[in-house]
Design a protein around this motif. Structure first.
Motif, PDB file in Angstrom:
ATOM      1  N   GLY A   1     -30.329 -72.169 -38.609  1.00 35.05           N
ATOM      2  CA  GLY A   1     -30.133 -71.405 -37.378  1.00 35.05           C
ATOM      3  C   GLY A   1     -28.875 -70.562 -37.423  1.00 35.05           C
ATOM      4  N   ALA A   2     -28.495 -70.126 -38.631  1.00 30.84           N
ATOM      5  CA  ALA A   2     -27.248 -69.372 -38.771  1.00 30.84           C
ATOM      6  C   ALA A   2     -27.447 -67.875 -38.537  1.00 30.84           C
ATOM      7  CB  ALA A   2     -26.656 -69.607 -40.162  1.00 30.84           C
ATOM      8  N   ILE A   3     -28.715 -67.431 -38.557  1.00 30.58           N
ATOM      9  CA  ILE A   3     -28.956 -65.982 -38.434  1.00 30.58           C
ATOM     10  C   ILE A   3     -29.654 -65.660 -37.122  1.00 30.58           C
ATOM     11  CG2 ILE A   3     -30.052 -63.967 -39.490  1.00 30.58           C
ATOM     12  CD1 ILE A   3     -29.718 -65.148 -42.134  1.00 30.58           C
ATOM     13  N   ARG A   4     -29.146 -64.644 -36.451  1.00 28.70           N
ATOM     14  CA  ARG A   4     -29.780 -64.175 -35.216  1.00 28.70           C
ATOM     15  C   ARG A   4     -30.086 -62.689 -35.357  1.00 28.70           C
ATOM     16  NH1 ARG A   4     -29.313 -66.799 -30.478  1.00 28.70           N
ATOM     17  NH2 ARG A   4     -29.044 -64.841 -29.351  1.00 28.70           N
TER      18      ARG A   4
ATOM     19  N   GLN B   1     -27.005 -61.077 -37.177  1.00 32.20           N
ATOM     20  CA  GLN B   1     -25.690 -61.670 -36.960  1.00 32.20           C
ATOM     21  C   GLN B   1     -25.681 -63.030 -37.641  1.00 32.20           C
ATOM     22  OE1 GLN B   1     -25.645 -61.721 -32.700  1.00 32.20           O
ATOM     23  NE2 GLN B   1     -25.473 -59.492 -32.588  1.00 32.20           N
ATOM     24  N   ILE B   2     -24.703 -63.253 -38.461  1.00 32.61           N
ATOM     25  CA  ILE B   2     -24.659 -64.511 -39.220  1.00 32.61           C
ATOM     26  C   ILE B   2     -23.500 -65.363 -38.721  1.00 32.61           C
ATOM     27  CG2 ILE B   2     -24.519 -65.561 -41.512  1.00 32.61           C
ATOM     28  CD1 ILE B   2     -25.634 -62.963 -42.642  1.00 32.61           C
ATOM     29  N   ASN B   3     -23.834 -66.562 -38.280  1.00 33.38           N
ATOM     30  CA  ASN B   3     -22.795 -67.504 -37.887  1.00 33.38           C
ATOM     31  C   ASN B   3     -22.440 -68.318 -39.129  1.00 33.38           C
ATOM     32  OD1 ASN B   3     -21.243 -69.631 -36.983  1.00 33.38           O
ATOM     33  ND2 ASN B   3     -22.343 -69.806 -35.043  1.00 33.38           N
TER      34      ASN B   3
ATOM     35  N   TYR C   1     -22.479 -72.166 -39.471  1.00 35.30           N
ATOM     36  CA  TYR C   1     -23.723 -72.917 -39.612  1.00 35.30           C
ATOM     37  C   TYR C   1     -24.337 -72.786 -41.005  1.00 35.30           C
ATOM     38  CZ  TYR C   1     -23.934 -73.291 -34.462  1.00 35.30           C
ATOM     39  OH  TYR C   1     -23.691 -73.553 -33.144  1.00 35.30           O
ATOM     40  N   CYS C   2     -23.921 -71.767 -41.748  1.00 37.70           N
ATOM     41  CA  CYS C   2     -24.575 -71.467 -43.032  1.00 37.70           C
ATOM     42  C   CYS C   2     -24.299 -72.566 -44.059  1.00 37.70           C
ATOM     43  CB  CYS C   2     -24.072 -70.124 -43.552  1.00 37.70           C
ATOM     44  SG  CYS C   2     -24.654 -69.747 -45.209  1.00 37.70           S
ATOM     45  N   ASN C   3     -25.395 -73.033 -44.704  1.00 37.86           N
ATOM     46  CA  ASN C   3     -25.215 -74.070 -45.731  1.00 37.86           C
ATOM     47  C   ASN C   3     -25.334 -73.504 -47.141  1.00 37.86           C
ATOM     48  OD1 ASN C   3     -27.955 -73.771 -46.282  1.00 37.86           O
ATOM     49  ND2 ASN C   3     -28.556 -75.380 -44.866  1.00 37.86           N
ATOM     50  N   GLY C   4     -25.405 -72.186 -47.230  1.00 38.68           N
ATOM     51  CA  GLY C   4     -25.399 -71.549 -48.552  1.00 38.68           C
ATOM     52  C   GLY C   4     -26.683 -71.696 -49.344  1.00 38.68           C
ATOM     53  N   CYS C   5     -27.817 -71.986 -48.663  1.00 35.16           N
ATOM     54  CA  CYS C   5     -29.064 -72.207 -49.403  1.00 35.16           C
ATOM     55  C   CYS C   5     -29.584 -70.922 -50.059  1.00 35.16           C
ATOM     56  CB  CYS C   5     -30.140 -72.794 -48.480  1.00 35.16           C
ATOM     57  SG  CYS C   5     -30.801 -71.614 -47.299  1.00 35.16           S
ATOM     58  N   GLY C   6     -29.198 -69.771 -49.539  1.00 32.18           N
ATOM     59  CA  GLY C   6     -29.559 -68.502 -50.173  1.00 32.18           C
ATOM     60  C   GLY C   6     -30.955 -67.986 -49.873  1.00 32.18           C
ATOM     61  N   LEU C   7     -31.714 -68.692 -49.018  1.00 30.08           N
ATOM     62  CA  LEU C   7     -33.092 -68.238 -48.747  1.00 30.08           C
ATOM     63  C   LEU C   7     -33.129 -66.862 -48.092  1.00 30.08           C
ATOM     64  CD1 LEU C   7     -35.450 -71.030 -47.373  1.00 30.08           C
ATOM     65  CD2 LEU C   7     -35.516 -69.854 -49.568  1.00 30.08           C
ATOM     66  N   CYS C   8     -32.182 -66.610 -47.180  1.00 28.06           N
ATOM     67  CA  CYS C   8     -32.167 -65.313 -46.485  1.00 28.06           C
ATOM     68  C   CYS C   8     -31.981 -64.179 -47.495  1.00 28.06           C
ATOM     69  CB  CYS C   8     -31.075 -65.271 -45.417  1.00 28.06           C
ATOM     70  SG  CYS C   8     -29.435 -65.647 -46.061  1.00 28.06           S
TER      71      CYS C   8
ATOM     72  N   ALA D   1     -26.034 -61.034 -48.922  1.00 25.65           N
ATOM     73  CA  ALA D   1     -25.556 -61.619 -50.178  1.00 25.65           C
ATOM     74  C   ALA D   1     -24.836 -62.911 -49.861  1.00 25.65           C
ATOM     75  CB  ALA D   1     -24.617 -60.648 -50.876  1.00 25.65           C
ATOM     76  N   LEU D   2     -24.765 -63.782 -50.848  1.00 26.53           N
ATOM     77  CA  LEU D   2     -23.960 -64.993 -50.698  1.00 26.53           C
ATOM     78  C   LEU D   2     -22.595 -64.689 -51.303  1.00 26.53           C
ATOM     79  CD1 LEU D   2     -26.057 -68.133 -51.751  1.00 26.53           C
ATOM     80  CD2 LEU D   2     -25.461 -67.394 -49.452  1.00 26.53           C
ATOM     81  N   VAL D   3     -21.556 -64.877 -50.522  1.00 27.77           N
ATOM     82  CA  VAL D   3     -20.206 -64.687 -51.037  1.00 27.77           C
ATOM     83  C   VAL D   3     -19.474 -66.011 -50.821  1.00 27.77           C
ATOM     84  CG1 VAL D   3     -18.060 -63.395 -50.803  1.00 27.77           C
ATOM     85  CG2 VAL D   3     -20.241 -62.217 -50.571  1.00 27.77           C
TER      86      VAL D   3
ATOM     87  N   VAL E   1     -36.484 -67.539 -41.894  1.00 25.07           N
ATOM     88  CA  VAL E   1     -36.399 -68.570 -42.941  1.00 25.07           C
ATOM     89  C   VAL E   1     -35.165 -69.451 -42.822  1.00 25.07           C
ATOM     90  CG1 VAL E   1     -37.726 -67.336 -44.698  1.00 25.07           C
ATOM     91  CG2 VAL E   1     -35.235 -67.087 -44.642  1.00 25.07           C
ATOM     92  N   CYS E   2     -34.194 -69.051 -42.026  1.00 21.45           N
ATOM     93  CA  CYS E   2     -32.947 -69.822 -41.979  1.00 21.45           C
ATOM     94  C   CYS E   2     -33.126 -71.080 -41.137  1.00 21.45           C
ATOM     95  CB  CYS E   2     -31.796 -68.991 -41.431  1.00 21.45           C
ATOM     96  SG  CYS E   2     -30.277 -69.979 -41.383  1.00 21.45           S
ATOM     97  N   GLU E   3     -33.171 -72.184 -41.820  1.00 25.93           N
ATOM     98  CA  GLU E   3     -33.409 -73.451 -41.134  1.00 25.93           C
ATOM     99  C   GLU E   3     -32.163 -73.915 -40.394  1.00 25.93           C
ATOM    100  OE1 GLU E   3     -34.883 -76.459 -43.742  1.00 25.93           O
ATOM    101  OE2 GLU E   3     -36.356 -77.130 -42.269  1.00 25.93           O
TER     102      GLU E   3
HETATM  103  S1  SF4 Z   1     -30.777 -68.953 -44.933  1.00 25.41           S
HETATM  104 FE1  SF4 Z   1     -29.250 -69.557 -43.403  1.00 25.41          FE
HETATM  105  S2  SF4 Z   1     -28.223 -71.326 -44.274  1.00 25.41           S
HETATM  106 FE2  SF4 Z   1     -29.332 -70.332 -45.974  1.00 25.41          FE
HETATM  107  S3  SF4 Z   1     -27.792 -68.941 -46.862  1.00 25.41           S
HETATM  108 FE3  SF4 Z   1     -28.924 -67.760 -45.343  1.00 25.41          FE
HETATM  109  S4  SF4 Z   1     -27.678 -67.945 -43.468  1.00 25.41           S
HETATM  110 FE4  SF4 Z   1     -27.005 -69.539 -44.872  1.00 25.41          FE
END
Ligand code: SF4
Ligand code: SF4
Lengths: 73, 226
Positions: free
Chosen positions: A55-58, A6-8, A11-18, A28-30, A51-53
């Motif tokens: 805390g956007a992913i549960r 589940q992605i909030n 909170y996502c900063n678009g870093c793309g690590l996930c 994917a990043l959209v 990896v999501c620092e």
């Molecule tokens: S790792 Fe977290 S903050 Fe970075 S893109 Fe994914 S959901 Fe967003």
């Protein structure tokens, strides 16, 4: 949608690590926000959550109990 | 190509002036790794200090029985292999790429001379190493003094649905590994290890997004060990 992370998006900063750590192309990043992109291939390894620092992913687990525990009560 | 803007944000190089960064940059090399590639092998002599530019790396230790313990997950900006580089002994843990990874490296001999030339690097190193000592002390505490596995067992029992919930197929409680870590007062890495231990005992089965309690009695016994 318990089968998917589940992605909030707030909170996502678009870093793309996930997206980078998912070996199954599920995420994917959209417009710079992570989302579940490809259904059906998630193996629930929870690497994206780890990896999501931000805390956007549960990746929640449902806790169940074998029904046999309620027999002969 | 090594880029000075990425370099100046690396914790080891914080506060360095541009001419100092340019001096460091002459010794920096770039390296890429594919997912699952081992960048640093546990027990091998340290060649270089690495900084992550992109991707994620897990630091992992394997016990003599072959069990793996993740010590941490590193992200862009984080450094690894520093302990071995500074003490000259073999690497205490492996570093494995979790995705395609780009790192910058500084050879051991270069980092030593650069630290002498730019004392800010030494100050940064002290801070970074002190922070990791602090983190590892709490990890050791969790792994040895306090029995986290029994607390995770207790938590699962608390959250297990009762008979009415099962019969009426009510919404089940849901917890992430991070939630469990917060609730028992440990790190996500230690929760992962505890869940594996409970699975090996036959108390639970972790099945995709479900933790099924297979044997409540065993779980209760383990929870009483705390
Ligand atoms: S790792 Fe977290 S903050 Fe970075 S893109 Fe994914 S959901 Fe967003
Ligand atoms: S749980 Fe694993 S497979 Fe599923 S989206 Fe996250 S990283 Fe990909």
């Amino acid at each position: 949608m318990l089968d998917y992370p589940q992605i909030n998006q707030e909170y996502c900063n678009g870093c793309g690590l996930c997206v980078m750590v998912c070996s199954n192309g599920v995420l994917a990043l959209v417009h710079n926000i992570a989302m579940v992109y490809s259904m059906g291939t998630c193996v629930y390894c929870t690497n994206c959550e780890a990896v999501c620092e931000a805390g956007a992913i549960r990746c929640p687990y449902e806790i169940t109990i074998e029904y046999k525990h309620f027999l002969n009560l | 190509m090594v880029d000075i803007d990425s370099l100046k944000n690396m914790p080891y190089l914080l506060g360095l002036e541009t001419d100092e960064l340019e001096d460091v940059m002459r010794s920096v090399f770039e390296k890429s790794a594919e997912r699952n590639e081992i960048i640093v092998h546990e027990d091998e002599p340290a060649q270089a200090l690495f900084f992550i530019v992109s991707g994620a790396v897990k630091v992992q230790k394997t016990s003599s029985e072959g069990k793996e313990q993740i010590l941490g997950i590193l992200r862009p900006g984080d450094a690894f292999n520093d302990v071995a580089v500074f003490d000259g002994k073999p690497a205490p843990a492996s570093a494995i790429a979790m995705s395609k990874v780009t790192v910058y490296g500084l050879n051991r001999t270069d980092i030593v001379t650069l630290t002498v030339r730019h004392p800010k690097i030494a100050m940064n190193a002290i801070q970074i190493l002190a922070a990791s000592v602090r983190r590892y002390i709490s990890l050791v505490e969790d792994l040895s003094f306090r029995n986290v596995t029994s607390r995770v067992a207790k938590l699962l029992l608390q959250y297990a649905p009762d008979q009415a919930q099962v019969e009426e197929a009510q919404a089940r409680p849901r917890l992430t590994q991070q939630d469990m870590a917060g609730l028992v007062g440990t790190s996500r890495e230690v929760v992962g290890r505890s869940l594996k231990a409970l699975e090996e005992e036959g108390a639970i089965r972790v099945d995709r997004h479900r933790i099924a309690i297979l044997d409540k009695d065993v779980l209760e016994e383990i929870s009483a060990e705390d």
